[in-house]
Design a protein around this motif. Structure first.
Motif, PDB file in Angstrom:
ATOM      1  N   TYR A  51      23.956 -43.863 -19.969  1.00 53.42           N
ATOM      2  CA  TYR A  51      25.003 -42.974 -19.482  1.00 53.42           C
ATOM      3  C   TYR A  51      25.847 -43.739 -18.475  1.00 53.42           C
ATOM      4  CZ  TYR A  51      27.299 -39.099 -17.100  1.00 53.42           C
ATOM      5  OH  TYR A  51      28.227 -38.270 -16.543  1.00 53.42           O
TER       6      TYR A  51
ATOM      7  N   TYR B 250      33.998 -42.807 -11.544  1.00 53.56           N
ATOM      8  CA  TYR B 250      34.413 -41.903 -10.491  1.00 53.56           C
ATOM      9  C   TYR B 250      35.615 -42.487  -9.756  1.00 53.56           C
ATOM     10  CZ  TYR B 250      30.017 -39.336 -11.027  1.00 53.56           C
ATOM     11  OH  TYR B 250      28.973 -38.586 -11.529  1.00 53.56           O
TER      12      TYR B 250
ATOM     13  N   GLY C   4      34.912 -37.187  -1.405  1.00 51.04           N
ATOM     14  CA  GLY C   4      33.807 -37.515  -2.285  1.00 51.04           C
ATOM     15  C   GLY C   4      34.306 -38.028  -3.622  1.00 51.04           C
TER      16      GLY C   4
ATOM     17  N   ARG D  80      28.573 -42.084 -23.232  1.00 54.48           N
ATOM     18  CA  ARG D  80      27.145 -42.227 -23.491  1.00 54.48           C
ATOM     19  C   ARG D  80      26.937 -43.294 -24.543  1.00 54.48           C
ATOM     20  NH1 ARG D  80      25.474 -37.503 -20.704  1.00 54.48           N
ATOM     21  NH2 ARG D  80      27.382 -36.350 -20.276  1.00 54.48           N
TER      22      ARG D  80
ATOM     23  N   GLN E  22      19.392 -41.350 -18.613  1.00 54.45           N
ATOM     24  CA  GLN E  22      19.388 -39.905 -18.449  1.00 54.45           C
ATOM     25  C   GLN E  22      17.992 -39.314 -18.521  1.00 54.45           C
ATOM     26  OE1 GLN E  22      22.847 -38.559 -21.058  1.00 54.45           O
ATOM     27  NE2 GLN E  22      23.291 -37.686 -19.057  1.00 54.45           N
TER      28      GLN E  22
ATOM     29  N   PHE F  39      21.223 -35.020  -5.361  1.00 57.33           N
ATOM     30  CA  PHE F  39      21.033 -36.368  -4.861  1.00 57.33           C
ATOM     31  C   PHE F  39      21.775 -36.521  -3.536  1.00 57.33           C
ATOM     32  CE2 PHE F  39      19.269 -38.064  -8.799  1.00 57.33           C
ATOM     33  CZ  PHE F  39      19.799 -37.228  -9.769  1.00 57.33           C
TER      34      PHE F  39
ATOM     35  N   LEU G  45      22.103 -44.649  -3.107  1.00 52.72           N
ATOM     36  CA  LEU G  45      21.245 -43.486  -3.256  1.00 52.72           C
ATOM     37  C   LEU G  45      20.151 -43.517  -2.201  1.00 52.72           C
ATOM     38  CD1 LEU G  45      20.434 -40.971  -4.946  1.00 52.72           C
ATOM     39  CD2 LEU G  45      19.014 -42.514  -6.318  1.00 52.72           C
TER      40      LEU G  45
ATOM     41  N   ILE H 298      27.039 -38.201   1.301  1.00 50.32           N
ATOM     42  CA  ILE H 298      27.581 -37.470   0.158  1.00 50.32           C
ATOM     43  C   ILE H 298      26.438 -36.968  -0.706  1.00 50.32           C
ATOM     44  CG2 ILE H 298      29.285 -37.515  -1.704  1.00 50.32           C
ATOM     45  CD1 ILE H 298      30.201 -40.250  -0.655  1.00 50.32           C
TER      46      ILE H 298
ATOM     47  N   ARG I 194      23.185 -32.305 -10.129  1.00 50.54           N
ATOM     48  CA  ARG I 194      23.067 -32.592 -11.565  1.00 50.54           C
ATOM     49  C   ARG I 194      23.408 -31.326 -12.336  1.00 50.54           C
ATOM     50  NH1 ARG I 194      17.613 -35.243 -14.319  1.00 50.54           N
ATOM     51  NH2 ARG I 194      18.549 -35.760 -16.360  1.00 50.54           N
TER      52      ARG I 194
ATOM     53  N   GLY J 155      21.192 -32.837 -21.736  1.00 52.60           N
ATOM     54  CA  GLY J 155      21.481 -33.638 -22.927  1.00 52.60           C
ATOM     55  C   GLY J 155      22.834 -34.308 -22.839  1.00 52.60           C
ATOM     56  N   ILE J 156      23.678 -34.045 -23.821  1.00 49.67           N
ATOM     57  CA  ILE J 156      24.972 -34.734 -23.869  1.00 49.67           C
ATOM     58  C   ILE J 156      25.944 -34.239 -22.809  1.00 49.67           C
ATOM     59  CG2 ILE J 156      24.753 -35.257 -26.320  1.00 49.67           C
ATOM     60  CD1 ILE J 156      26.735 -32.992 -26.866  1.00 49.67           C
ATOM     61  N   THR J 157      25.601 -33.190 -22.083  1.00 51.55           N
ATOM     62  CA  THR J 157      26.470 -32.719 -20.994  1.00 51.55           C
ATOM     63  C   THR J 157      25.888 -33.055 -19.622  1.00 51.55           C
ATOM     64  OG1 THR J 157      25.449 -30.528 -20.891  1.00 51.55           O
ATOM     65  CG2 THR J 157      27.314 -30.809 -22.399  1.00 51.55           C
ATOM     66  N   ASP J 158      24.761 -33.705 -19.572  1.00 46.71           N
ATOM     67  CA  ASP J 158      24.099 -34.045 -18.321  1.00 46.71           C
ATOM     68  C   ASP J 158      24.976 -34.990 -17.503  1.00 46.71           C
ATOM     69  OD1 ASP J 158      20.789 -35.449 -17.562  1.00 46.71           O
ATOM     70  OD2 ASP J 158      22.379 -34.684 -16.278  1.00 46.71           O
ATOM     71  N   THR J 159      25.387 -34.538 -16.310  1.00 47.16           N
ATOM     72  CA  THR J 159      26.210 -35.390 -15.473  1.00 47.16           C
ATOM     73  C   THR J 159      26.018 -34.996 -14.014  1.00 47.16           C
ATOM     74  OG1 THR J 159      28.427 -36.332 -15.229  1.00 47.16           O
ATOM     75  CG2 THR J 159      28.288 -33.951 -15.488  1.00 47.16           C
ATOM     76  N   GLN J 160      26.681 -35.692 -13.115  1.00 50.99           N
ATOM     77  CA  GLN J 160      26.602 -35.393 -11.689  1.00 50.99           C
ATOM     78  C   GLN J 160      27.994 -35.119 -11.130  1.00 50.99           C
ATOM     79  OE1 GLN J 160      24.363 -38.000  -9.046  1.00 50.99           O
ATOM     80  NE2 GLN J 160      23.057 -38.645 -10.744  1.00 50.99           N
ATOM     81  N   TYR J 161      28.056 -34.062 -10.322  1.00 50.96           N
ATOM     82  CA  TYR J 161      29.279 -33.757  -9.591  1.00 50.96           C
ATOM     83  C   TYR J 161      29.017 -33.921  -8.103  1.00 50.96           C
ATOM     84  CZ  TYR J 161      31.245 -32.056 -13.929  1.00 50.96           C
ATOM     85  OH  TYR J 161      31.712 -31.976 -15.215  1.00 50.96           O
ATOM     86  N   PHE J 162      29.982 -34.503  -7.416  1.00 50.42           N
ATOM     87  CA  PHE J 162      29.803 -34.838  -6.014  1.00 50.42           C
ATOM     88  C   PHE J 162      30.470 -33.845  -5.081  1.00 50.42           C
ATOM     89  CE2 PHE J 162      27.787 -39.020  -5.718  1.00 50.42           C
ATOM     90  CZ  PHE J 162      27.756 -39.376  -7.059  1.00 50.42           C
ATOM     91  N   GLY J 163      29.888 -33.725  -3.894  1.00 53.60           N
ATOM     92  CA  GLY J 163      30.511 -32.960  -2.837  1.00 53.60           C
ATOM     93  C   GLY J 163      31.573 -33.782  -2.143  1.00 53.60           C
ATOM     94  N   PRO J 164      32.276 -33.185  -1.190  1.00 57.12           N
ATOM     95  CA  PRO J 164      33.372 -33.870  -0.500  1.00 57.12           C
ATOM     96  C   PRO J 164      32.916 -34.833   0.583  1.00 57.12           C
ATOM     97  CG  PRO J 164      33.191 -31.638   0.289  1.00 57.12           C
ATOM     98  CD  PRO J 164      32.205 -31.762  -0.835  1.00 57.12           C
TER      99      PRO J 164
END
Lengths: 113, 117
Positions: A32, A36, A43, A51, A95, B34, B46, B93, B97, B101-110
């Motif tokens: 994956y 960004y 952020g 993928r 992943q 995270f 991390l 930051i 999660r 599956g194919i939509t698994d991703t991470q979005y971050f805070g500000p």
């Protein structure tokens, strides 16, 4: 563990030109690869991801390519605009192993009007 | 996309005090969040993985007794920097999660800018 190298560290382009950022990764199990965009004091914002079952993905002016054999992936921004100026980070993860992201060092992109 | 918030956005504290930072997923539930630290002009590092209902997993070199993480609900994780010192000054930051599956991703805070005097 995973190691992600990103080049160049800075990139200056003229408005309307294309920008390309390249990343290499070390762990062949990584599957994956998100990109960004981070503006000053904010952020990171997800702009596109790919993928390992796909070689290329495009979203308007942004595209990403992946070469699993060579273990590298690239971000392409076409028709750059001043608002594209920011720091861009690539990342890689496995992943199934918790999706822990390993980030590249970042590329500072400056689009000159 | 999914929205992640952080509070506070900025905090200035005296050396020796503790600071709590909140991370919330606003429109989705996140079993995993995270925490990252970012020094000026550097990449994101991390610190730990926060799992709802269980102990956080810390990366090598991160002191778990100094950086306390609590993931009490599916939408909230907190990071407490205990006995903060000037070297803890950084941009913290969080990410959440989202998907499977194919939509698994991470979005971050500000992000939260911590300055320890």
């Amino acid at each position: 563990g995973e190691n992600v190298e990103q080049h160049p560290s800075t990139l200056s382009v003229q408005e309307g030109d294309s920008a390309v950022i390249k990343c290499t990764y070390s762990d062949s199990a990584s599957n994956y690869f998100p990109w960004y965009k981070q503006e000053l004091g904010k952020g990171p914002q997800l702009i596109i991801d790919i993928r390992s079952n796909v070689g290329e993905k495009k979203d308007q002016r942004i595209a990403v390519t992946l070469n699993k054999t060579a273990k590298h992936f690239s971000l392409h921004i076409t028709e750059t605009q001043p608002e594209d100026s920011a720091v861009y980070f690539c990342a890689a993860s496995i992943q199934a192993a918790g999706n822990k992201l390993t980030f590249g060092g970042g590329t500072r992109v400056l689009v000159k009007p | 996309g999914a929205v992640v918030s952080q509070h506070p956005s900025r905090v200035i504290c005296k050396s020796g005090t503790s600071v709590k930072i909140e991370c919330r997923s606003l429109d989705f539930q996140a079993t995993t969040m995270f925490w990252y630290r970012q020094f000026p002009k550097q990449s994101l590092m991390l610190m730990a993985t926060s799992n709802e209902g269980s102990k956080a997993t810390y990366e090598q070199g991160v002191e778990k007794d100094k950086f306390l993480i609590n993931h009490a609900s599916l939408t909230l994780s907190t990071l407490t920097v205990t006995s903060a010192h000037p070297e803890d000054s950084s941009f913290y930051i969080c990410s959440a999660r989202w998907g499977q599956g194919i939509t698994d991703t991470q979005y971050f805070g500000p992000g939260t800018r911590l300055t320890v005097l």
